[in-house]
Design an enzyme around this catalytic site. Structure first.
Site, PDB file in Angstrom:
ATOM      1  CG  HIS A  86      -1.674   1.257   1.445  1.00 24.71           C
ATOM      2  ND1 HIS A  86      -2.974   1.429   1.029  1.00 24.71           N
ATOM      3  CD2 HIS A  86      -1.318   2.433   2.034  1.00 24.71           C
ATOM      4  CE1 HIS A  86      -3.383   2.657   1.339  1.00 24.71           C
ATOM      5  NE2 HIS A  86      -2.403   3.283   1.964  1.00 24.71           N
ATOM      6  CD  GLU A  87       1.992   3.375   3.656  1.00 27.31           C
ATOM      7  OE1 GLU A  87       2.184   4.481   3.103  1.00 27.31           O
ATOM      8  OE2 GLU A  87       1.005   3.150   4.369  1.00 27.31           O
ATOM      9  CG  HIS A 119       0.463   6.159  -0.780  1.00 27.95           C
ATOM     10  ND1 HIS A 119      -0.676   6.731  -1.276  1.00 27.95           N
ATOM     11  CD2 HIS A 119       0.129   5.629   0.430  1.00 27.95           C
ATOM     12  CE1 HIS A 119      -1.668   6.557  -0.414  1.00 27.95           C
ATOM     13  NE2 HIS A 119      -1.205   5.878   0.616  1.00 27.95           N
ATOM     14  CD  GLU A 146      -4.587   6.561   2.318  1.00 30.55           C
ATOM     15  OE1 GLU A 146      -4.348   5.342   2.483  1.00 30.55           O
ATOM     16  OE2 GLU A 146      -3.690   7.417   2.346  1.00 30.55           O
TER      17      GLU A 146
END
Length: 290
Positions: A138-139, A142, A208
């Site tokens: 997930h990071e 980004h 997100e």
């Protein structure tokens, strides 16, 4: 990895940057008029902006009390990030850890070559290997989406405006000062702060969702991130309010926000955990062919 560009996110980032640029122009003009010297303002504001941009990863990590760790200290964490970075076709970012009971993670940096992924010790002790991979992916999503730069610029503008609102009257007081100019500067700063605040939240909520979809693409296991979100959300609810307040200013960068309640949900930088989990379950069904 079949990575599809998220045009919804790209359009939102472009619009956000355009509006932020417009805010910068108005903000600079009013504050420069208040300071009485446009050159001085440009030098100070421009200098601080450049420092914020080029050292955003270092400044963010320091503000959170994080430290960069070596592969010898955290071999499993480094191994996971290196493997996931290869799967995402990204340079391996710096790896940092915060000594905190609050289970959370965030990514920072101005671009893909100057990025850092940070996790808390609470996160490492809460999640299993697959769940941690989901959070790390997930990071990295980004980083892949390049949304951190926009968030960094937006957060910086919001912080400067808030500081002027908070301290403008105190430092601007004096017999030789134009009190009307001070009031105007504070009011404009307040408007800039509110607008940048809203822009941050509007973009952050969508990014997100985009990062969750990106994590599912990188790992191929949306259910792992869904499980991690449920665990993190449950553990955050158990953390004392005093511990939460110390880190709440970084909410926009965390994988799970630290505020709760009706007001917290209304002004949250993130969509609800329930909605994110529902999206991940839908992605899981799509990947399984249902």
């Amino acid at each position: 990895m079949d990575w599809q560009p998220d045009w919804g996110l790209r359009v939102r980032m472009f619009v956000t940057m355009f509006l932020l640029f417009a805010l910068y122009i108005v903000f600079a003009g009013v504050i420069a008029a208040y300071m009485g010297s446009f050159t001085v303002f440009v030098v100070i504001f421009g200098g601080v902006s450049l420092v914020q941009y080029y050292f955003s990863d270092t400044l963010t990590l320091k503000s959170m009390g994080a430290r960069t760790v070596s592969a010898e200290e955290y071999p499993q964490l480094h191994s996971s990030i290196e493997r996931l970075s290869q799967q995402a076709d990204l340079p391996k970012p710096k790896v940092a850890v915060v000594d905190s009971k609050v289970p959370n993670a965030f990514a920072t940096g101005r671009n893909q070559k100057n990025a850092a992924v940070c996790v808390t010790t609470g996160l490492l002790s809460t999640l299993n290997r697959e769940e941690l991979d989901g959070v790390l992916a997930h990071e990295l999503a980004h980083v892949k989406n390049r949304d951190m730069m926009v968030m960094t610029i937006a957060s910086f503008l919001s912080t400067i405006a808030f500081m002027i609102v908070r301290w403008g009257a105190f430092f601007g007081g004096g017999r030789n000062r134009n009190q009307g100019g001070i009031v105007v500067a504070i009011l404009v700063s307040l408007v800039v702060w509110i607008l940048s605040y809203l822009l941050i939240r509007a973009l952050s909520r969508y990014r997100e969702f985009a990062a969750d979809r990106g994590a599912a693409t990188i790992t191929g296991k949306p259910s792992a991130l869904a499980s991690a979100l449920m665990k993190i959300s449950g553990e955050v609810d158990k953390v004392p309010d005093t511990d939460l307040r110390e880190e709440a200013e970084m909410n926009a960068f965390f994988i799970i926000p630290l505020k709760s309640g009706v007001v917290g949900r209304l002004f949250s930088t993130h969509p609800s955990t329930e909605r994110r989990i529902d999206q991940l379950r839908d992605l899981e069904r799509e990947m399984e062919g249902f």
